[in-house]
Design a protein around this motif. Structure first.
Motif, short mmCIF file in Angstrom:
data_model
loop_
_atom_site.label_atom_id
_atom_site.label_comp_id
_atom_site.label_asym_id
_atom_site.label_seq_id
_atom_site.Cartn_x
_atom_site.Cartn_y
_atom_site.Cartn_z
N TYR A 315 0.73 -1.11 0.03
CA TYR A 315 0.14 0.08 -0.07
C TYR A 315 0.99 1.29 -0.16
O TYR A 315 0.78 2.16 -0.88
CB TYR A 315 -0.99 -0.02 1.35
CG TYR A 315 -1.69 1.20 1.33
CD1 TYR A 315 -2.91 1.46 0.61
CD2 TYR A 315 -1.53 2.06 2.19
CE1 TYR A 315 -3.74 2.54 0.93
CE2 TYR A 315 -2.33 3.37 2.57
CZ TYR A 315 -3.27 3.43 1.81
OH TYR A 315 -3.88 4.49 2.02
N PHE A 318 2.66 1.67 -3.10
CA PHE A 318 1.84 1.98 -4.32
C PHE A 318 1.64 3.67 -3.89
O PHE A 318 0.59 4.04 -4.53
CB PHE A 318 0.79 1.24 -4.70
CG PHE A 318 1.02 -0.08 -5.09
CD1 PHE A 318 2.12 -0.19 -6.07
CD2 PHE A 318 0.27 -1.27 -4.75
CE1 PHE A 318 2.43 -1.60 -6.56
CE2 PHE A 318 0.41 -2.23 -5.26
CZ PHE A 318 1.56 -2.50 -6.20
N ASP A 321 -2.23 4.27 -3.20
CA ASP A 321 -3.03 4.05 -4.17
C ASP A 321 -3.87 2.48 -3.99
O ASP A 321 -3.48 1.69 -4.44
CB ASP A 321 -2.56 4.15 -5.51
CG ASP A 321 -3.32 4.29 -6.77
OD1 ASP A 321 -4.66 3.49 -6.75
OD2 ASP A 321 -2.90 4.24 -7.58
N SER A 322 -4.99 2.77 -3.18
CA SER A 322 -5.93 1.66 -3.08
C SER A 322 -6.38 0.83 -4.05
O SER A 322 -6.34 -0.42 -4.36
CB SER A 322 -6.97 1.81 -2.07
OG SER A 322 -6.97 2.08 -0.94
N ALA A 323 -6.53 1.47 -5.28
CA ALA A 323 -7.12 0.78 -6.71
C ALA A 323 -6.05 0.22 -7.10
O ALA A 323 -6.32 -1.22 -7.52
CB ALA A 323 -7.76 1.81 -7.43
N ARG A 324 -4.91 0.46 -7.23
CA ARG A 324 -3.73 -0.14 -7.71
C ARG A 324 -3.37 -1.50 -6.81
O ARG A 324 -3.18 -2.64 -7.34
CB ARG A 324 -2.49 0.70 -7.82
CG ARG A 324 -1.41 0.20 -8.46
CD ARG A 324 -0.20 1.14 -8.99
NE ARG A 324 0.75 0.45 -9.46
CZ ARG A 324 1.98 0.57 -9.06
NH1 ARG A 324 2.53 1.57 -8.54
NH2 ARG A 324 2.97 -0.13 -9.68
N ARG A 326 -5.58 -3.01 -5.14
CA ARG A 326 -6.75 -4.14 -5.03
C ARG A 326 -6.48 -4.78 -6.44
O ARG A 326 -6.63 -6.08 -6.52
CB ARG A 326 -7.83 -3.38 -5.32
CG ARG A 326 -9.08 -3.71 -4.80
CD ARG A 326 -10.05 -2.66 -4.93
NE ARG A 326 -10.81 -2.10 -3.64
CZ ARG A 326 -11.74 -2.91 -3.01
NH1 ARG A 326 -12.18 -4.02 -3.30
NH2 ARG A 326 -12.11 -2.37 -2.16
N ARG A 327 -6.04 -3.97 -7.52
CA ARG A 327 -5.65 -4.79 -8.90
C ARG A 327 -4.56 -5.85 -8.53
O ARG A 327 -4.56 -6.96 -9.09
CB ARG A 327 -5.24 -3.74 -9.99
CG ARG A 327 -6.41 -2.88 -10.51
CD ARG A 327 -6.16 -2.30 -11.80
NE ARG A 327 -5.19 -1.47 -11.65
CZ ARG A 327 -5.21 -0.21 -11.31
NH1 ARG A 327 -6.44 0.37 -11.23
NH2 ARG A 327 -4.17 0.57 -11.37
N PHE A 328 -3.42 -5.59 -7.72
CA PHE A 328 -2.38 -6.10 -7.70
C PHE A 328 -2.74 -7.42 -6.98
O PHE A 328 -2.42 -8.49 -7.34
CB PHE A 328 -1.38 -5.29 -6.96
CG PHE A 328 0.07 -6.39 -6.76
CD1 PHE A 328 1.13 -6.08 -7.36
CD2 PHE A 328 0.08 -7.13 -5.43
CE1 PHE A 328 2.14 -6.86 -7.13
CE2 PHE A 328 1.03 -8.05 -5.38
CZ PHE A 328 2.22 -7.77 -5.95
N VAL A 340 5.14 -5.64 -9.66
CA VAL A 340 5.22 -4.12 -9.37
C VAL A 340 5.89 -3.54 -10.40
O VAL A 340 6.20 -2.19 -10.21
CB VAL A 340 5.54 -3.59 -7.91
CG1 VAL A 340 4.79 -4.42 -6.95
CG2 VAL A 340 7.18 -4.13 -7.86
#
Ligand SMILES: *Cc1c(COP(=O)(O)O)cnc(C)c1O
Length: 453
Positions: A315, A318, A321-324, A326-328, A340
């Motif tokens: 977290y 990134f 960036d929660s969206a990124r 989550r995708r990971f 990454v």
């Protein structure tokens, strides 16, 4: 201080709610909304002993328990430790060993779980609530969690362990505890079966609510919080910046050091030391997080492929960036692998994997040279510090060697002992055996869980 989830759908939780929630309800991990900056307080902190520093740091993260109560909970938590300073310190030439194993179950997990037990007791009694803790253990977590809550009247604890696959001493540390609120369950299966059963029970939201289920594994933020203290305390001995070598499994212990560094404590380097289960070492070398097979090693508390706390590090990696993130995590869940891009710059965090032979050699040479016995987990940290050429390293000692007598005697020919463990041998034991079956576990807990009212 308020808490939020790494996945972005939980915000504004008070500390006590974060404590009881454990895993965030959006399946992320809870973290503070901001990391406090202590750079201006270091001179003052340098004058404090371990308990004093813990009492100074807790209120930065906990503002819904009054200061006097919090001070008392902290000092009661560490009164159970056999060392005057709570943690021990041993210098072996330029390497310092920070001994975190002077608590009731002789592993570093006591430092967090003694406090977690007191915090649970306080918050639950204030609210007039009860909690049924369900956990799975491959050894150290179960006994430390039991020691944290045994005898409390607002908590029952249920621990699943793989029957016949944890060490006899570790089993005795759980099954000899006589308190009625402790329930040890030997599961006919592997540790993975136990963990899968636990996760599946937690994923049944109706069941979880009906039986007020809570968790004590290292996803609980309060465990990280308690662990920040010893990194802070040790780092103040190194004004130019401490370098820690941390034997790592779920990334919980080393993540606390990462937060301490962000708070402004003088920490220069963190070496993530793994055994043959080297997913983290591969990540820091390549930037790719890829699941492998679980290997059985001499350091069983680190026989983990997917590190549950790694999400907290990602977290921040990134840039929040929660969206990124989550995708990971979704990519990793689907394909067993996610990247990454390029590996993180090695300025603060590095990783190193240490094999069986190197672990035995470290135990043997430290015994021969200093007459000091390392447990096999600490030996991984020691070997990594040496192999990585870490100057003036602080090796984090996570267990007393007497917990792992077979590995120690294989390395050194000597059989370490400890009075706490010797005292267990002829005690009466209590446990129940269950099949690795979801319905059996649910029925067992339902029959014994004490619910509200
Ligand atoms: C739990 C444990 C570890 C690993 O700690 P993480 O927080 O999972 O990285 C290392 N050594 C011992 C003895 C342990 O009990």
């Amino acid at each position: 201080m308020k808490y939020k989830s790494t996945r972005g759908d939980v915000n504004g939780l008070g500390f006590s709610d974060a404590l009881l929630m454990g895993l965030a309800s959006d399946n992320g991990l809870l973290i503070p909304e901001e990391i406090p900056d202590v750079s201006n307080a270091l001179a003052e902190y340098r004058t404090l002993d371990f308990i004093g520093l813990a009492q100074a740091l807790m209120p930065l993260f906990i503002d819904d328990i009054d200061r006097a109560t919090l001070d008392r909970l902290v000092s009661e938590s560490y009164a159970t430790f056999a060392h005057d300073e709570v943690i021990g310190w041993r210098q072996l030439d330029n390497i310092a060993v920070m001994e975190l194993f002077h608590g009731p179950t002789l592993a570093f997990k006591d430092i967090a779980l003694q406090l977690l037990g007191k915090l649970f007791q306080h918050v639950l009694s204030e609210r007039g609530e009860r909690l049924n803790i369900l956990g799975a253990t491959s050894g150290d977590t179960g006994s430390a969690a039991i020691a944290g809550v045994r005898g409390q009247d607002n908590v029952d604890i249920f621990i699943l362990f793989p029957e016949g696959r944890i060490s006899p001493l570790q089993e005795l540390q759980m099954t000899t505890v006589p308190d009625a609120n402790v329930h040890c369950i030997g599961v006919q299966g592997s540790f993975d079966d136990c963990q899968r059963l636990m996760k599946t029970v937690f994923s049944d939201a109706a069941y979880k609510a009906k039986y007020s289920l809570g968790a004590v594994n290292s996803v609980n933020w309060a465990r990280i919080l308690a662990q920040i203290v010893y990194y802070a305390y040790a780092s103040l001995r190194y004004p130019d910046g401490a370098r820690f070598s941390v034997p790592t499994g779920n990334f919980g212990n080393v993540f606390a050091a990462y937060i301490a560094q962000h708070m402004g404590f003088p920490i220069r380097q963190l070496l993530v030391a793994t055994n043959d289960n080297d997913i983290l070492a591969r990540f820091f070398a390549t930037g790719t997080y890829a699941r492998g097979d679980v290997h059985q090693t001499l350091s069983p508390a680190m026989d983990i492929q997917v590190a549950s706390n790694f999400e907290r590090f990602l977290y921040y990696h990134f840039d929040e960036d929660s969206a990124r993130l989550r995708r990971f995590m979704e990519e990793f869940a689907q394909h067993g692998e996610a990247s990454v891009g390029s590996p993180p710059a090695p300025s603060l965090l590095n990783a190193m994997a240490i094999g069986r032979h190197e672990t035995l050699a470290a135990m043997d040479s430290v015994q021969a040279k200093y007459g000091y016995t390392l447990d096999p987990h600490t030996a991984v940290g020691y070997a990594a510090a040496q192999k990585g050429g870490l100057e003036d390293a602080v090796v984090v000692a996570t267990a007393h060697p007497a917990k792992f007598p077979d590995a120690v005697s294989e390395a050194t020919g000597e059989q370490p002992t400890h009075p706490t463990l010797e005292a267990l041998v002829n005690q009466p034991t209590r446990k129940d055996d269950l099949a690795a079956d979801l319905d059996a576990v649910k029925a067992y807990v339902a029959l014994r869980a004490t619910t509200q009212g």
